[in-house]
Design a protein around this motif. Structure first.
Motif, PDB file in Angstrom:
ATOM      1  N   SER A 309      56.769 -28.905  25.245  1.00 33.60           N
ATOM      2  CA  SER A 309      56.120 -28.718  23.995  1.00 33.60           C
ATOM      3  C   SER A 309      55.662 -27.251  23.718  1.00 33.60           C
ATOM      4  N   GLY A 427      59.057 -24.425   8.787  1.00 31.96           N
ATOM      5  CA  GLY A 427      58.794 -24.961  10.339  1.00 31.96           C
ATOM      6  C   GLY A 427      59.560 -26.260  10.469  1.00 31.96           C
ATOM      7  N   HIS A 430      65.593 -29.441  13.350  1.00 28.68           N
ATOM      8  CA  HIS A 430      66.093 -30.348  14.597  1.00 28.68           C
ATOM      9  C   HIS A 430      67.293 -29.458  15.080  1.00 28.68           C
ATOM     10  N   ARG A 440      60.928 -29.758  15.356  1.00 28.29           N
ATOM     11  CA  ARG A 440      60.108 -28.856  15.012  1.00 28.29           C
ATOM     12  C   ARG A 440      59.530 -29.036  13.685  1.00 28.29           C
ATOM     13  N   ARG A 446      51.764 -26.027  14.058  1.00 27.47           N
ATOM     14  CA  ARG A 446      53.034 -26.392  14.393  1.00 27.47           C
ATOM     15  C   ARG A 446      53.462 -26.616  15.872  1.00 27.47           C
ATOM     16  N   ARG A 448      57.068 -27.297  18.371  1.00 27.94           N
ATOM     17  CA  ARG A 448      58.313 -27.406  18.887  1.00 27.94           C
ATOM     18  C   ARG A 448      58.689 -28.160  20.033  1.00 27.94           C
ATOM     19  N   HIS A 449      59.118 -29.439  19.934  1.00 27.58           N
ATOM     20  CA  HIS A 449      59.296 -30.358  21.227  1.00 27.58           C
ATOM     21  C   HIS A 449      60.888 -30.310  21.501  1.00 27.58           C
TER      22      HIS A 449
END
Length: 515
Positions: A309, A427, A430, A440, A446, A448-449
């Motif tokens: 993450s 933002g 995917h 994300r 924010r 982003r995973h």
């Protein structure tokens, strides 16, 4: 089968299962913590009860009876000794057990095959005495607020801790046969990240300093010192000077002073907490170590790694920085520092670290979610201000004094909301690189995973009433790691099950056949 009957303090017998192992475990003796903790417990208790000590000192001084402080200190020492005498542990082949409690006895038993994390900490006094605090976690959340789902051995000889951690984390598996082989030695570790003092410039870009100031002010007022401080001559004279400068100047100076103090405190905390941070990788585990006064060591088993993450709060993102956490099975995302890989650091360094951890150069561009998702962000951001402007217009039409400051404030807030909506859409996205899901979303916070497909145990496609009207849906990937679920928000509805099929072949197709 041979089971150790009396392991040395801080060591662990091989993990086993079965009735024979359980029977032998019950015959093992309970061990006490290191005797050097008799020097640490009184200090810990004195720090926790510092207000009580101060009050007893004041009472003793005013009454002329200086035995008040001595009595309180004696009570703290006696309680610390009682804690040591009533705390014992046992590391058996099946369970790790801990007995605690001076007034109420408690026995905590953890199956060794459920151990998910072993964190090691050492405060300044622990380090001087050669001790470490070992915390064993199972990944289970506490059932009640304030109740811990892991237990703590405070403290063991620091020289014994590495072998104990190795045995508890990596000795899973049967060793029932006398000739069972020993675990293979760990390969050499390679340092993949090292803390830089220049990173401290990112510390003020968080809420840590403000929260520290707020906590200090709350503590002052909690113990009745706030009124005395407010009535002091220094504060009174300072307030008189500020009144002479005007309200605007006083507010400006107050804000600047708060920002300066909060930034200084955030920098100090960042240095003390993350100084000397190193991350090493031996191909089997990621080992994270950090801290100047209080050190902390976290071992992350790659077998339980399910992704990363990357967090980019607005202020950090504007400064070109981010922080990185590991998505680990059995380690909840709300466990402080247990899954941290990098604190606030340059964005390029965080992305480099992310690639090393994932063992892949994740350069797949994110796919945007289309005009419907954009409209939803702008409508939700601007509709409240449109309603506010309409209400102000109606009020002005019926004679209410709605001046230009009101319209100016509404216009400024509407522009800010529009910019926020624009950033939220930028933002949003995917990607589905082979074997992974990347999602994300967010603006002020924010994230982003990146999640491995193997770690996803279930899929949900959800549509609210307004999402159905807009033709979008939210795809939820459930996983026993990290936060428990990772969402792809406001994806075009006709692409939802195609995404599921791309990440988990067969799952989306099965749904399509069923409908």
């Amino acid at each position: 089968m041979t089971v150790p009957r009396s392991p040395a303090p801080g060591t662990a017998p091989p993990e086993q299962s079965g009735p024979d192992a359980l029977a032998a475990e019950q015959e093992q003796p309970w061990l006490r913590l290191d005797k050097r903790m008799l020097l640490v417990h009184p200090v810990d208790e004195a720090v926790k009860l510092l207000p009580v000590l101060l009050i007893s000192l004041v009472v003793g001084t005013q009454s002329g009876n200086h035995y008040w402080g001595l009595l309180v200190l004696t009570g703290l020492v006696a309680y610390a000794i009682a804690r040591w005498l009533t705390t014992s542990y046992r590391i058996g082949p099946v369970h790790v057990q801990l007995r605690t409690g001076v007034f109420q006895r408690k026995v905590l038993s953890v199956p060794r095959n459920r151990i998910r994390s072993v964190d090691v900490e050492a405060g300044l006094l622990h380090r001087v005495l050669g001790l470490s605090v070992v915390r064993i976690g199972t990944g289970q959340r506490a059932e009640k607020p304030g109740e811990s789902a892991r237990f703590e051995l405070n403290a063991l000889d620091a020289r014994l801790v590495p072998a104990l951690r190795e045995a508890l984390l990596f000795a899973h598996g049967s060793t029932d046969s006398p000739g069972a082989s020993e675990p293979a030695p760990a390969p050499p570790a390679v340092e993949i990240a090292h803390w830089s003092p220049s990173w401290v410039r990112y510390a003020p870009l968080s809420t840590t300093g403000v929260l520290t100031v707020a906590a200090a002010v709350g503590l002052v007022f909690q113990y009745g010192l706030g009124q005395r401080v407010a009535d002091s001559d220094t504060i009174s004279e300072g307030l008189d000077v500020l009144r002479g400068w005007g309200v605007a100047a006083a507010v400006t100076i107050g804000v600047v002073a708060l920002v300066a103090i909060a930034s200084a405190l955030a920098c100090v905390r960042y240095l003390l907490t993350f100084g000397n941070l190193t991350v090493t990788d031996d191909g089997r585990v990621l080992h994270v170590s950090h801290g100047l006064l209080r050190t902390r060591q976290t071992t992350l088993d790659r077998a339980r790694l399910r992704g990363t993450s990357l967090r980019e709060p607005l202020l950090l993102r504007m400064a070109g920085a981010a922080r990185l956490d590991a998505v680990m099975t059995g380690v909840s995302a709300d466990q402080r520092f247990s899954s941290m890989l990098l604190p606030q650091a340059p964005h390029a360094e965080v992305r480099r670290m992310e690639s090393l951890v994932l063992r892949a150069d994740d350069s797949t561009p994110l796919r945007m979610h289309g005009p419907a998702a954009r409209r939803r962000r702008y409508s939700r951001a601007l509709l409240p201000f449109a309603a506010l402007a309409a209400a102000a217009g109606v009020a002005g039409a019926v004679g209410a004094p709605i001046g230009w400051p009101v319209w100016t404030a509404v216009a400024i807030l509407a522009v800010a909301a529009g910019l926020l909506a624009h950033d939220r859409y930028r933002g949003l996205g995917h990607a589905t690189p082979p074997g992974r899901l990347v999602t994300r979303h967010g603006s002020l916070d924010r994230g982003r995973h990146t999640v491995d497909a193997d770690g996803i145990v279930a899929w949900t496609v959800r549509q609210t009433f307004f999402q159905r009207r807009a033709g979008v849906a939210t795809v939820i990937a459930a996983t026993p790691a990290g936060t428990g679920h990772y969402d792809v928000i406001d994806l075009p509805a006709d692409e939802a099950w195609a995404l599921v099929e791309a990440v988990t072949p067969g799952a989306g197709d099965a749904w399509t056949r069923s409908v």
